[in-house]
Design an enzyme around this catalytic site. Structure first.
Site, PDB file in Angstrom:
ATOM      1  N   ASP A  82      -7.169  -3.328   1.667  1.00  0.00           N
ATOM      2  CA  ASP A  82      -7.233  -4.487   2.568  1.00  0.00           C
ATOM      3  C   ASP A  82      -5.819  -4.812   3.046  1.00  0.00           C
ATOM      4  OD1 ASP A  82      -8.421  -6.697   3.821  1.00  0.00           O
ATOM      5  OD2 ASP A  82      -8.194  -7.984   2.052  1.00  0.00           O
ATOM      6  N   HIS A  83      -5.643  -5.030   4.327  1.00  0.00           N
ATOM      7  CA  HIS A  83      -4.341  -5.397   4.905  1.00  0.00           C
ATOM      8  C   HIS A  83      -3.210  -4.446   4.530  1.00  0.00           C
ATOM      9  CE1 HIS A  83      -5.722  -9.089   6.733  1.00  0.00           C
ATOM     10  NE2 HIS A  83      -6.382  -9.359   5.622  1.00  0.00           N
ATOM     11  N   GLY A 179      -7.804 -17.870   2.888  1.00  0.00           N
ATOM     12  CA  GLY A 179      -7.516 -18.978   1.968  1.00  0.00           C
ATOM     13  C   GLY A 179      -8.441 -20.155   2.184  1.00  0.00           C
ATOM     14  N   HIS A 206     -12.639 -11.430   8.884  1.00  0.00           N
ATOM     15  CA  HIS A 206     -11.784 -11.777   7.742  1.00  0.00           C
ATOM     16  C   HIS A 206     -11.873 -13.278   7.494  1.00  0.00           C
ATOM     17  CE1 HIS A 206      -9.115  -8.165   6.930  1.00  0.00           C
ATOM     18  NE2 HIS A 206      -9.942  -7.746   7.864  1.00  0.00           N
ATOM     19  N   GLY A 207     -11.389 -13.682   6.317  1.00  0.00           N
ATOM     20  CA  GLY A 207     -11.250 -15.110   6.038  1.00  0.00           C
ATOM     21  C   GLY A 207     -12.560 -15.852   5.917  1.00  0.00           C
ATOM     22  N   ALA A 208     -13.560 -15.234   5.261  1.00  0.00           N
ATOM     23  CA  ALA A 208     -14.896 -15.854   5.249  1.00  0.00           C
ATOM     24  C   ALA A 208     -15.080 -16.907   4.154  1.00  0.00           C
ATOM     25  CB  ALA A 208     -15.973 -14.787   5.135  1.00  0.00           C
ATOM     26  N   SER A 209     -14.170 -16.961   3.181  1.00  0.00           N
ATOM     27  CA  SER A 209     -14.302 -18.023   2.165  1.00  0.00           C
ATOM     28  C   SER A 209     -14.232 -19.375   2.839  1.00  0.00           C
ATOM     29  CB  SER A 209     -13.156 -17.941   1.139  1.00  0.00           C
ATOM     30  OG  SER A 209     -13.327 -16.836   0.302  1.00  0.00           O
ATOM     31  N   ASN A 228     -15.367 -10.178   4.936  1.00  0.00           N
ATOM     32  CA  ASN A 228     -14.428 -10.177   3.800  1.00  0.00           C
ATOM     33  C   ASN A 228     -14.419 -11.514   3.063  1.00  0.00           C
ATOM     34  OD1 ASN A 228     -13.642  -7.717   4.824  1.00  0.00           O
ATOM     35  ND2 ASN A 228     -11.491  -8.250   5.072  1.00  0.00           N
ATOM     36  N   ALA A 230     -12.506 -13.289  -0.321  1.00  0.00           N
ATOM     37  CA  ALA A 230     -11.507 -13.152  -1.387  1.00  0.00           C
ATOM     38  C   ALA A 230     -11.348 -14.451  -2.173  1.00  0.00           C
ATOM     39  CB  ALA A 230     -10.163 -12.719  -0.809  1.00  0.00           C
TER      40      ALA A 230
END
Ligand code: 13P
Length: 282
Positions: A82-83, A179, A206-209, A228, A230
Site C-alpha cells: 500500500d502506498h 485516518g 482509499h481512506g474508507a475508515s 481500503n 486501515a
C-alpha cells in the site's frame, strides 16, 4: 486456497458491481483475523502493508505470515504493498513475493507521477503483478504519510495517466481522507462516475475508515472495485487488547489479549465485507 494476485478478483468485482475489501495489517494477529473473517464470509480478500508497517517488521515477515495464512485459507488471498513510496521499495516488494503493488507518486507533478508509475508497471508486467497508482491526492494522515493539500482527481488527467502508465488499477481522490474524520466527509460522487466513464481499469477508494456505509456503497455502485480500510482495524485491535487488559490487569500472556484483539478485528472486517458486497464471491 491460492495466494493470488489482485487482478482477477478486482476484474470480477468490476464486472459484477461489488468491491474487494483491502485491509491494512500490522502484525500476525491482524493477518489471522482478516483471513478468518474472509473465510467466514466466503470473500476474496486483500491484505496490505504501508511503508511504515514494512519498516516495523520487514517485507519478508508480512509475506511469510500472509503466505502461510493464504495456504490454509479456503478463499483467495492477495498481499498488496500500500502506498509504495519509491521505485526501490516497489521492487523489493516484487522480489519478496507480494502479489500486488501500489506506487504512490501522487505528491509529485503529473509528469513525475506518470514517469515513476510507468517504470514500476513496466518492471512488474513480466511477473504478472498488477500495479495500482494514485492520481489526485487523498488527504489526511496515515502512519508517516500525511497530505495537507488534498486535490481531486481530474478525469482528463486520469485518461492520460492510464494511457501513458499501463497501470492495472487507479486510486481516485474524491474527498475521502486517511485516518479519522473530523466531520462527515463530502464525497464528489459525480466526479467518480465521470472517472469511471472515461477510465478502463478498476478504481480504488482509499481512506474508507469513518466513511458511512451507505456512502461506501454509493461509491461501489458508481464504479469502485477495491476499498481500503486501515484506521478502523487498528482501533478495533487496540480496543480489544485494552479492554482485556483493563479487565485482567495481571494478565501477561500475549496470546490471551491477542485473541481478543483478533476477535474485534474479525467482527469489523466481516461488517466491511458486507458493505463491499464481496460476501460469497470467493
Ligand atoms: P483509512 O485509514 O482511512 O481506513 O485509510 C486506509 C487506506 O486508504 C489505506 O491506503
Amino acid at each position: 486456497m491460492a495466494f493470488v494476485t489482485t487482478e482477477q478478483m478486482m476484474a470480477a468485482a468490476d464486472r459484477e458491481g461489488y468491491a474487494i475489501g483491502a485491509f491494512n495489517v500490522e502484525n500476525m494477529e491482524m493477518v489471522m483475523a482478516v483471513v478468518r473473517a474472509a473465510e467466514e464470509m466466503r470473500a476474496p480478500v486483500i491484505l496490505q502493508t504501508t511503508p511504515s508497517t514494512v519498516k516495523y517488521a520487514g517485507l519478508p515477515m508480512y509475506y511469510a505470515n500472509v503466505k502461510a495464512a493464504a495456504k490454509k485459507a479456503s478463499v483467495p488471498v492477495a498481499l498488496h504493498l500500500d502506498h509504495g513510496s519509491s521505485f526501490e521499495l516497489a521492487m523489493q516488494a516484487l522480489r519478496t513475493g507480494y502479489t500486488s503493488i501500489m506506487i504512490d507518486g501522487s505528491k509529485e507533478t503529473l509528469e513525475d507521477n506518470i514517469a515513476v508509475t510507468r517504470r514500476v508497471a513496466d518492471a512488474c508486467r513480466p511477473s504478472g503483478i498488477p500495479v495500482e497508482a494514485e492520481l489526485g491526492k487523498v488527504g489526511g494522515k496515515e502512519d508517516d504519510l500525511e497530505c495537507t493539500d488534498p486535490g481531486y482527481t481530474d478525469p482528463d488527467d486520469a485518461v492520460r495517466f492510464e494511457r501513458e502508465t499501463g497501470i492495472s488499477s487507479l486510486a481516485v481522490a474524491i474527498g475521502t481522507a486517511h485516518g479519522i474524520y473530523k466531520g462527515e466527509p463530502k464525497l464528489d460522487v459525480d466526479r467518480l462516475s465521470e472517472i469511471r466513464r472515461v477510465v478502463k481499469v478498476p478504481l480504488v477508494l482509499h481512506g474508507a475508515s469513518g466513511v458511512p456505509d451507505e456512502a461506501v456503497r454509493e461509491c461501489i455502485r458508481r464504479g469502485i472495485s477495491k476499498v481500503n480500510f486501515a484506521t478502523e482495524l487498528r482501533i478495533a485491535y487496540s480496543n480489544g487488547v485494552k479492554e482485556f487488559l483493563k479487565a485482567n490487569p495481571d494478565a501477561f500472556d500475549p496470546k490471551k489479549y491477542g485473541a481478543v484483539g483478533m476477535q474485534y478485528v474479525t467482527e469489523l472486517v466481516k461488517e466491511k465485507i458486507k458493505v463491499c458486497g464481496s460476501e460469497n464471491k470467493a
